[in-house]
Structures are given as structure tokens and as C-alpha cells.
Motif scaffolding. Sequence first.
Motif, PDB file in Angstrom:
ATOM      1  N   ALA A 180       0.839  -1.204   0.000  1.00  0.00           N
ATOM      2  CA  ALA A 180       0.000   0.000   0.000  1.00  0.00           C
ATOM      3  C   ALA A 180       0.872   1.252   0.000  1.00  0.00           C
ATOM      4  CB  ALA A 180      -0.930  -0.005   1.214  1.00  0.00           C
ATOM      5  N   TYR A 181       1.964   1.208   0.762  1.00  0.00           N
ATOM      6  CA  TYR A 181       2.904   2.328   0.781  1.00  0.00           C
ATOM      7  C   TYR A 181       3.532   2.523  -0.593  1.00  0.00           C
ATOM      8  CZ  TYR A 181       7.305   4.787   1.677  1.00  0.00           C
ATOM      9  OH  TYR A 181       8.371   5.656   1.622  1.00  0.00           O
ATOM     10  N   ASN A 182       3.964   1.420  -1.210  1.00  0.00           N
ATOM     11  CA  ASN A 182       4.593   1.512  -2.534  1.00  0.00           C
ATOM     12  C   ASN A 182       3.619   2.036  -3.583  1.00  0.00           C
ATOM     13  OD1 ASN A 182       7.223   0.698  -1.901  1.00  0.00           O
ATOM     14  ND2 ASN A 182       6.705  -1.469  -2.048  1.00  0.00           N
ATOM     15  N   GLU A 183       2.357   1.669  -3.471  1.00  0.00           N
ATOM     16  CA  GLU A 183       1.351   2.191  -4.398  1.00  0.00           C
ATOM     17  C   GLU A 183       1.176   3.694  -4.213  1.00  0.00           C
ATOM     18  OE1 GLU A 183      -2.243   0.014  -3.968  1.00  0.00           O
ATOM     19  OE2 GLU A 183      -1.398  -1.891  -4.653  1.00  0.00           O
ATOM     20  N   LEU A 184       1.193   4.137  -2.957  1.00  0.00           N
ATOM     21  CA  LEU A 184       1.080   5.574  -2.680  1.00  0.00           C
ATOM     22  C   LEU A 184       2.268   6.327  -3.272  1.00  0.00           C
ATOM     23  CD1 LEU A 184      -0.204   8.009  -1.194  1.00  0.00           C
ATOM     24  CD2 LEU A 184       1.143   7.343   0.807  1.00  0.00           C
ATOM     25  N   ILE A 185       3.469   5.786  -3.058  1.00  0.00           N
ATOM     26  CA  ILE A 185       4.672   6.418  -3.586  1.00  0.00           C
ATOM     27  C   ILE A 185       4.653   6.437  -5.109  1.00  0.00           C
ATOM     28  CG2 ILE A 185       7.172   6.196  -3.789  1.00  0.00           C
ATOM     29  CD1 ILE A 185       6.234   7.302  -1.116  1.00  0.00           C
ATOM     30  N   ALA A 186       4.225   5.318  -5.720  1.00  0.00           N
ATOM     31  CA  ALA A 186       4.196   5.229  -7.180  1.00  0.00           C
ATOM     32  C   ALA A 186       3.243   6.251  -7.778  1.00  0.00           C
ATOM     33  CB  ALA A 186       3.799   3.820  -7.615  1.00  0.00           C
ATOM     34  N   GLY A 187       2.222   6.631  -7.020  1.00  0.00           N
ATOM     35  CA  GLY A 187       1.255   7.611  -7.503  1.00  0.00           C
ATOM     36  C   GLY A 187       1.623   9.041  -7.190  1.00  0.00           C
ATOM     37  N   LEU A 212      16.330   8.020 -10.148  1.00  0.00           N
ATOM     38  CA  LEU A 212      15.212   8.528  -9.380  1.00  0.00           C
ATOM     39  C   LEU A 212      13.924   7.717  -9.510  1.00  0.00           C
ATOM     40  CD1 LEU A 212      17.230  10.799  -8.945  1.00  0.00           C
ATOM     41  CD2 LEU A 212      15.368  12.442  -9.225  1.00  0.00           C
ATOM     42  N   PRO A 213      13.591   7.176 -10.691  1.00  0.00           N
ATOM     43  CA  PRO A 213      12.347   6.401 -10.755  1.00  0.00           C
ATOM     44  C   PRO A 213      12.360   5.128  -9.905  1.00  0.00           C
ATOM     45  CG  PRO A 213      12.943   7.181 -12.933  1.00  0.00           C
ATOM     46  CD  PRO A 213      14.117   7.467 -12.037  1.00  0.00           C
ATOM     47  N   GLN A 214      13.524   4.732  -9.350  1.00  0.00           N
ATOM     48  CA  GLN A 214      13.561   3.549  -8.495  1.00  0.00           C
ATOM     49  C   GLN A 214      13.037   3.924  -7.105  1.00  0.00           C
ATOM     50  OE1 GLN A 214      13.946   0.280  -8.716  1.00  0.00           O
ATOM     51  NE2 GLN A 214      13.521   0.265  -6.545  1.00  0.00           N
ATOM     52  N   ASN A 215      11.746   3.721  -6.878  1.00  0.00           N
ATOM     53  CA  ASN A 215      11.159   4.156  -5.617  1.00  0.00           C
ATOM     54  C   ASN A 215      10.430   3.043  -4.862  1.00  0.00           C
ATOM     55  OD1 ASN A 215       8.828   3.854  -7.163  1.00  0.00           O
ATOM     56  ND2 ASN A 215       8.592   6.060  -7.515  1.00  0.00           N
ATOM     57  N   ARG A 216      10.568   1.792  -5.324  1.00  0.00           N
ATOM     58  CA  ARG A 216       9.910   0.701  -4.610  1.00  0.00           C
ATOM     59  C   ARG A 216      10.747   0.297  -3.398  1.00  0.00           C
ATOM     60  NH1 ARG A 216       7.770  -4.607  -7.697  1.00  0.00           N
ATOM     61  NH2 ARG A 216       6.787  -2.922  -8.869  1.00  0.00           N
ATOM     62  N   THR A 217      10.064   0.098  -2.279  1.00  0.00           N
ATOM     63  CA  THR A 217      10.718  -0.217  -1.021  1.00  0.00           C
ATOM     64  C   THR A 217      10.432  -1.655  -0.610  1.00  0.00           C
ATOM     65  OG1 THR A 217      10.510   2.092  -0.298  1.00  0.00           O
ATOM     66  CG2 THR A 217      10.894   0.457   1.412  1.00  0.00           C
ATOM     67  N   HIS A 218      11.424  -2.285   0.012  1.00  0.00           N
ATOM     68  CA  HIS A 218      11.236  -3.626   0.563  1.00  0.00           C
ATOM     69  C   HIS A 218      11.827  -3.669   1.968  1.00  0.00           C
ATOM     70  CE1 HIS A 218      15.155  -3.695  -1.603  1.00  0.00           C
ATOM     71  NE2 HIS A 218      15.553  -4.394  -0.559  1.00  0.00           N
ATOM     72  N   ARG A 219      11.483  -4.727   2.711  1.00  0.00           N
ATOM     73  CA  ARG A 219      12.013  -4.901   4.063  1.00  0.00           C
ATOM     74  C   ARG A 219      12.864  -6.164   4.109  1.00  0.00           C
ATOM     75  NH1 ARG A 219       7.750  -4.169   8.852  1.00  0.00           N
ATOM     76  NH2 ARG A 219       9.723  -4.014   9.975  1.00  0.00           N
ATOM     77  N   ILE A 220      13.978  -6.092   4.861  1.00  0.00           N
ATOM     78  CA  ILE A 220      14.873  -7.236   4.994  1.00  0.00           C
ATOM     79  C   ILE A 220      15.041  -7.592   6.467  1.00  0.00           C
ATOM     80  CG2 ILE A 220      17.205  -8.110   4.629  1.00  0.00           C
ATOM     81  CD1 ILE A 220      17.438  -6.363   2.187  1.00  0.00           C
ATOM     82  N   PHE A 221      14.739  -8.836   6.801  1.00  0.00           N
ATOM     83  CA  PHE A 221      14.971  -9.379   8.132  1.00  0.00           C
ATOM     84  C   PHE A 221      16.187 -10.303   8.054  1.00  0.00           C
ATOM     85  CE2 PHE A 221      10.610  -8.095   8.002  1.00  0.00           C
ATOM     86  CZ  PHE A 221      10.348  -7.592   9.272  1.00  0.00           C
ATOM     87  N   SER A 222      16.963 -10.372   9.137  1.00  0.00           N
ATOM     88  CA  SER A 222      18.265 -11.041   9.101  1.00  0.00           C
ATOM     89  C   SER A 222      18.317 -12.281   9.980  1.00  0.00           C
ATOM     90  CB  SER A 222      19.359 -10.061   9.541  1.00  0.00           C
ATOM     91  OG  SER A 222      19.332  -8.889   8.757  1.00  0.00           O
ATOM     92  N   ARG A 223      19.321 -13.123   9.673  1.00  0.00           N
ATOM     93  CA  ARG A 223      19.673 -14.299  10.465  1.00  0.00           C
ATOM     94  C   ARG A 223      18.509 -15.265  10.639  1.00  0.00           C
ATOM     95  NH1 ARG A 223      22.637 -10.799  15.229  1.00  0.00           N
ATOM     96  NH2 ARG A 223      23.917  -9.518  13.834  1.00  0.00           N
TER      97      ARG A 223
END
Length: 297
Positions: A127-134, A160-171
Motif C-alpha cells: 500500500a505504501y509503494n502504491e502511494l509512492i508510485a502515484g 530517481l524512478p527507483q522508488n519501490r521499497t522492501h524490508r529485509i529481516f536477518s539471520r
Amino acid sequence: DLYVAWLDDPELCIGVSRSMNAWKTGSRYNALHLSKKLIVIMDDLFEAGLIDMAKGSYSEPGSRSNRTTRIRASETLQEWFSAAKFERDDVGRAESEEVIILKDEKRKPVEYEDTPETNRMREDLRAYNELIAGSFIDIPSLQNPVIVFDEDPGERYVWLPQNRTHRIFSRGDWGMNGRFYGAWWQQIDSDWRAKITINAEPTIEADYQGLHVAMLYAQEGLSLTHDPYFLPEYENSDLSPDQVRKAAKRLVLTAINAKEKSSAYKAFRGDFSVNLGSRRMTNKNLDLLLKRRSRFL
């Protein structure tokens, strides 16, 4: 991918795996369902003179070995790209690309079973990425949507057009990290961020000094009332006071997330700018810097 890399730099290469085990069509991290047939396709493209390919290619000075294959568009393919009737904006990422990523001890993505919590995180982030994309997020002073940073040993590009975000969890642990990565504004410094506009409106950036250290203070019921990275008593002939502060900040943030000092020091040297002389700092130097920092905590 070859086309986008060519637009950035005709000599820029892409790292690809030639291991059969790397191409799992059913993996949540393989949104395009690419299969091991791609290895054969790469060989055919090489034989046809459409790509340059180096197996086990050169990485960086001091590297013991690098078995990752590199490919790039050949001169023939570059000519085809020049005549193509599409542009960079026509090349996007798969909509179903996984944005909640779990990595193991070796920083490799691992498969996992979804839970109500992972589904919630994915839904929120999409939902956040959709908001940013718009939204139109821009730096108006740029003629082209690219920022180039001159760094040793080469250049770094931020598109600049690279605006998609992801989350990374470790270990392999959902309680480790979970930070947000990917958007271009996370890859630039404060001077550039100050120039960002959203839908043609200027922006400001809230600055929370020493946020991670302040959180540690809060866990102990204390308040942070000073700059946690300013170390006037630390002396290093190779670094100015400002560089010492930057080094202390990077070292502390790296140590907070590391399992042990040796891994923290290795990550510090690998990630921090060589222009600050960090790679010349011995473990003794880093021990002293970390101890100096600890005195103020």
C-alpha cells in the motif's frame, strides 16, 4: 536488465548465477519464474555475439576470488538497443516481486511460510509503494533523473524512478532488523535530500540526532542530551574531527547489529567510504574508537 545496465554505463556488467540450484521457479523471490534454462540461453547469446561474458570474473583489489559470472551487452546488442523503440521508463519491475525478505546467516534469501504478521507487513508495504508510485517525487534541478557519485574505485548511480521499497529481516529471525531498503532517497546524502519535492511541493526532513543510541538510552530509562558521536578526546592523525564523528557513527550503528566485534569491523571496513581512511584502521584503532564511544554511553 542488460538494457538498463547499458543505459547507465555501456561497460557496466550484471552478476548472474550459473548454478542450477539458483533458479527455483517456485521461489517467492523469483517473481518472473525464471528457470535454469536461462543458463543455456546465456551461452547461446554469448556464442551469437550478443553478450560479453566473464566466468569467475574480477571483483576488487584484495579479493581472494569471485566465482560470480558477469555479463553485459556486446557492441552488436548495444547497436540494437540504440535503435529500439522503447525507453528506460518502459522497463519496470514485476508487480508480484516479494517485498518482505528473510535472509540467513550468510545474507542469502531463504524461503518461509507466511503468517498473519508477514501478510500484514506485505499488505502495508505494498500500500505504501502504491502511494509512492502515484506521487511525483523529484529533484527539479536535475536535467536527467540520475545522480552520479564519484567514488573510489568507480562511480555509483542513483536512478530517481527507483522508488519501490522492501524490508529485509536477518539471520532467519523475524525479530532481527526488518529495515526498509530500495528507494532512491535512501541512497543520497542530506544535501541532495534537501532538494526533493513531492508533487512539486518542497519538503523538509526531520532530523533525530543519534536515534539508535537514543533508543538504547530509553531502554535504560535515560535521556540522550548530547551528540553521541562527537568524540573530542579521540585522536587519529589520519582523520579530522568531522571524519572521526562519521567513523564513530558508522562503527556504532554497525556494532549494534553485529553478532561479534570481528564481524562488525569487517562490515565497517567493507561499507564505509575509503575516502575516510576507514580501511586503513586496524582492529586496535577500532577497539579504541568503540571504547571511546562506550565511555559516553
